[in-house]
Design a protein around this motif. Structure first.
Motif, PDB file in Angstrom:
ATOM      1  N   ILE A 281      -9.509   9.480   9.014  1.00  0.00           N
ATOM      2  CA  ILE A 281     -10.437   8.584   8.076  1.00  0.00           C
ATOM      3  C   ILE A 281      -9.965   9.800   6.764  1.00  0.00           C
ATOM      4  O   ILE A 281     -10.503   8.993   5.807  1.00  0.00           O
ATOM      5  N   THR A 282      -9.158  10.589   6.876  1.00  0.00           N
ATOM      6  CA  THR A 282      -8.459  10.620   5.603  1.00  0.00           C
ATOM      7  C   THR A 282      -8.453   9.568   4.544  1.00  0.00           C
ATOM      8  O   THR A 282      -8.296   9.970   3.457  1.00  0.00           O
ATOM      9  N   GLY A 283      -7.482   9.096   4.725  1.00  0.00           N
ATOM     10  CA  GLY A 283      -6.777   8.171   3.939  1.00  0.00           C
ATOM     11  C   GLY A 283      -8.161   6.933   3.913  1.00  0.00           C
ATOM     12  O   GLY A 283      -8.324   6.437   2.919  1.00  0.00           O
ATOM     13  N   MET A 284      -8.986   7.508   4.621  1.00  0.00           N
ATOM     14  CA  MET A 284     -10.270   5.101   4.668  1.00  0.00           C
ATOM     15  C   MET A 284     -11.150   5.416   3.928  1.00  0.00           C
ATOM     16  O   MET A 284     -11.251   4.925   3.964  1.00  0.00           O
ATOM     17  N   TYR A 285     -11.859   6.620   4.107  1.00  0.00           N
ATOM     18  CA  TYR A 285     -12.588   7.624   3.571  1.00  0.00           C
ATOM     19  C   TYR A 285     -12.742   7.005   1.769  1.00  0.00           C
ATOM     20  O   TYR A 285     -13.188   6.231   0.874  1.00  0.00           O
ATOM     21  N   PRO A 286     -11.794   7.403   0.735  1.00  0.00           N
ATOM     22  CA  PRO A 286     -11.861   7.203  -1.010  1.00  0.00           C
ATOM     23  C   PRO A 286     -11.022   5.596  -0.749  1.00  0.00           C
ATOM     24  O   PRO A 286     -11.137   5.257  -1.810  1.00  0.00           O
TER      25      PRO A 286
END
Length: 373
Positions: A281-286
């Protein structure tokens, strides 16, 4: 492997194998759930790449967005691949190395984990830093480059970055002499990176939420009576706020990775799944933020249709070449990017009423514009 006279495992060996099996199930569940989120992330990544190409790939903004999206996705692919490798390697170490005593197999599995713990930690914390930078950029754009709006988030991001450097230094250090206070500093720096990152996201989400509330309030006061084909600025802001709160909630659950549960506690399984999801999710959200913004500017161009006057008259938008992604109308001054505006059909209103609306509109245009780049 010890056994009793009947050929069955001893009680100690049976308990040891049971603990190995429990750890294996945790890891398998973790990579399965991580794989599901990685699949969803891959879809967002493809949409992000498409939206960037749709808007042109030669501008500086497009190059930066491409680099950010590409780095975050590559880091997530690496993290999932490393997790899968460790899981299968541990299964082999715990259950298939028959030449090694059962008790010593845990050490073999730990050696595999220790080889990659630094890489995993580095990917995790720096992904969080880059993701927070994208969130701050979005907040800065919504506030039209008003620096005071992002001072506090930037301070939190800087603090997270400092402790991320400390965290990565301790996790990658392989020297023969332990660093002073390594155990304490390492754990505390991890928690502080997570805490400052969570604070950054919550604060930015609240700031965007305030701007969304302010925008909605002013539009209601103007009573423009305008409907849109596509997605409006208000909806974009709502999506940013809602996704921000969802991400903040999911990011907040990462605290479970720093808690210690009993060996037989079911929370161990939940903790393993939550931590693995966090790596995606650290990469998915941005990436999702970039998709929302780019699709707003390209595929979902909005065309307002008025409900006032006689019939339904569409108001065409022209591209503002002086600003990337900006739009303007032929009969109204520029009000940012895809900002809800007064339709030409309001000319059917009475003179005084129409002039009041125009004055209110001009005040809104100059003092409280909402920009979504």
């Amino acid at each position: 492997m010890a056994s009793n006279s009947s050929g069955l495992l001893s009680e100690a060996d049976a308990l040891l194998l049971k603990s190995y099996a429990s750890l294996t199930i945790q890891e398998v569940l973790g990579i399965l759930f991580e794989g599901v989120f990685f699949g969803a992330y891959s879809i967002f990544f493809a949409l992000a790449v498409y939206s960037i190409r749709k808007g042109g790939v030669r501008s500086r903004k497009a190059i930066i967005m491409s680099a950010v999206v590409g780095y975050l996705y590559a880091a997530s692919v690496t993290a999932w691949a490393v997790d899968c490798y460790i899981a299968f390697k541990n299964i082999h170490s715990l259950f298939m190395t028959t030449e090694i005593p059962l008790l010593d197999r845990a050490d073999l599995a730990d050696d595999t984990f220790n080889k990659f713990v630094g890489v995993q930690e580095m990917l995790f914390v720096f992904n969080a830093i880059v993701a927070d930078a994208v969130v701050i950029w979005r907040t800065w754009a919504v506030y039209q480059g008003w620096i005071p709006a992002i001072v506090a988030p930037c301070v939190l991001l800087l603090a997270a970055f400092v402790f991320a450097l400390i965290d990565v230094t301790f996790s990658l250090y392989q020297g023969s002499t332990p660093l002073p206070g390594a155990a304490t500093i390492y754990v505390k720096s991890q928690i502080l990176v997570w805490g400052f990152s969570l604070g950054t996201n919550i604060l930015c989400t609240l700031l965007i939420g305030f701007k969304a509330w302010q925008h909605r309030k002013i539009m209601k006061e103007l009573s423009l009576g305008v409907k849109y084909h596509g997605i409006s600025t208000e909806n974009v802001l709502s999506l940013l706020v809602e996704s921000g709160f969802i991400y903040s909630f999911l990011w907040g659950t990462q605290i479970m990775g720093y808690l210690i549960f009993g060996p037989n506690s079911p929370w161990n399984f939940i903790s393993e799944v939550v931590v693995r999801i966090g790596r995606q999710i650290t990469g998915m959200y941005p990436t999702l933020i970039i998709v929302i913004v780019n699709f707003k500017r390209t595929m979902w161009e909005q065309y307002p249709i008025t409900t006032r006057g006689h019939g339904l008259n569409s108001l065409n938008w022209a591209v503002n070449t002086g600003r990337s992604g900006g739009t303007r109308t032929d009969t109204r001054p520029e009000v940012g990017i895809h900002l809800d505006t007064v339709s030409e059909a309001t000319r059917a209103d009475s003179g005084i009423h129409r002039r009041d609306k125009q004055l209110a509109y001009e005040e809104f245009s100059s003092q409280d514009r909402v920009v979504v780049l």
